[in-house]
Design a protein around this motif. Sequence first.
Motif, PDB file in Angstrom:
ATOM      1  N   TRP A  89       0.787  -1.221   0.000  1.00 57.42           N
ATOM      2  CA  TRP A  89       0.000   0.000   0.000  1.00 57.42           C
ATOM      3  C   TRP A  89       0.824   1.279   0.000  1.00 57.42           C
ATOM      4  N   GLY A  90       2.115   1.205   0.140  1.00 58.72           N
ATOM      5  CA  GLY A  90       2.900   2.433   0.235  1.00 58.72           C
ATOM      6  C   GLY A  90       3.913   2.579  -0.884  1.00 58.72           C
ATOM      7  N   ARG A  91       4.520   3.730  -0.946  1.00 61.11           N
ATOM      8  CA  ARG A  91       5.534   4.018  -1.970  1.00 61.11           C
ATOM      9  C   ARG A  91       6.854   3.299  -1.711  1.00 61.11           C
ATOM     10  N   GLU A  92       7.068   2.879  -0.483  1.00 60.36           N
ATOM     11  CA  GLU A  92       8.349   2.271  -0.116  1.00 60.36           C
ATOM     12  C   GLU A  92       8.202   0.789   0.227  1.00 60.36           C
ATOM     13  N   GLY A  93       7.170   0.174  -0.324  1.00 60.37           N
ATOM     14  CA  GLY A  93       6.969  -1.254  -0.116  1.00 60.37           C
ATOM     15  C   GLY A  93       6.205  -1.619   1.138  1.00 60.37           C
ATOM     16  N   GLU A  94       5.578  -0.653   1.781  1.00 62.57           N
ATOM     17  CA  GLU A  94       4.794  -0.960   2.976  1.00 62.57           C
ATOM     18  C   GLU A  94       3.761  -2.024   2.639  1.00 62.57           C
ATOM     19  N   LYS A  95       3.573  -2.946   3.581  1.00 61.22           N
ATOM     20  CA  LYS A  95       2.696  -4.096   3.348  1.00 61.22           C
ATOM     21  C   LYS A  95       1.859  -4.396   4.581  1.00 61.22           C
ATOM     22  N   THR A  96       0.726  -5.038   4.328  1.00 64.73           N
ATOM     23  CA  THR A  96      -0.098  -5.585   5.393  1.00 64.73           C
ATOM     24  C   THR A  96      -0.402  -7.036   5.057  1.00 64.73           C
ATOM     25  N   MET A  97      -0.095  -7.922   5.993  1.00 65.73           N
ATOM     26  CA  MET A  97      -0.432  -9.342   5.844  1.00 65.73           C
ATOM     27  C   MET A  97      -1.705  -9.608   6.634  1.00 65.73           C
ATOM     28  N   CYS A  98      -2.654 -10.267   6.006  1.00 66.72           N
ATOM     29  CA  CYS A  98      -3.917 -10.651   6.633  1.00 66.72           C
ATOM     30  C   CYS A  98      -3.926 -12.170   6.728  1.00 66.72           C
ATOM     31  N   LEU A  99      -3.942 -12.701   7.954  1.00 72.00           N
ATOM     32  CA  LEU A  99      -3.867 -14.141   8.185  1.00 72.00           C
ATOM     33  C   LEU A  99      -5.176 -14.661   8.756  1.00 72.00           C
ATOM     34  N   THR A 100      -5.717 -15.683   8.135  1.00 78.14           N
ATOM     35  CA  THR A 100      -6.924 -16.338   8.631  1.00 78.14           C
ATOM     36  C   THR A 100      -6.506 -17.662   9.268  1.00 78.14           C
ATOM     37  N   THR A 101      -6.863 -17.833  10.534  1.00 83.17           N
ATOM     38  CA  THR A 101      -6.463 -19.029  11.275  1.00 83.17           C
ATOM     39  C   THR A 101      -7.624 -20.014  11.376  1.00 83.17           C
ATOM     40  N   LEU A 102      -7.317 -21.209  11.897  1.00 84.35           N
ATOM     41  CA  LEU A 102      -8.323 -22.259  12.008  1.00 84.35           C
ATOM     42  C   LEU A 102      -9.138 -22.215  13.295  1.00 84.35           C
ATOM     43  N   SER A 103      -8.621 -21.556  14.322  1.00 86.39           N
ATOM     44  CA  SER A 103      -9.305 -21.562  15.610  1.00 86.39           C
ATOM     45  C   SER A 103      -8.751 -20.440  16.486  1.00 86.39           C
TER      46      SER A 103
END
Length: 128
Positions: A70-84
Motif C-alpha cells: 500500500w505504500g511508496r516504499e513497499g509498505e505491506k499488510t499481511m492478513c492471516l486467517t487461522t483455524l481456531s
Amino acid sequence: MTRLIAPMLAAVALAGCASNSEPMPAEGGCNVTVVFGSYAMGIDSETFQQVDAWVERRTDLVPHTTTSTWGREGEKTMCLTTLSPAATRQVYAAIEKMIPRTSRRGPVEVKDDTGRSFQSKMPAEMAR
C-alpha cells in the motif's frame, strides 16, 4: 413476520455448530494482521521474509493469507486467517517473537482479532 423468525433462528443455531477445521475469519477477514511500515527508507524486509516463510510453512494454523502492498516504499499488510482461537494465539505469539523490539528500517506491528497488539519501537537516534 413470525414465519421468518423461526428459519432465521435455525440458521443462527446451525452457524454456531461449524467445524473447527474451517477457517474462522474475523471481521475484515483477518484473525492476525501484520503491518510493515517505513521510516522513509523501506520496510524491514528481513522480518517480512522471516514472517512470510513461517506463515507458508504453517498452513496447519494459517490456511489463508493475503498480502497487500500500500505504500511508496513497499509498505505491506499481511492478513492471516487461522483455524481456531487457539491457532490465532499461537500465530500471534510466534510472529511477536520474530519482530525486533527496536525497528531496523520501519515499524512492524502484529495484532489479533481480540485487540492484542505489539509494535517495534523507533530507534532512539531516529526519535531526535
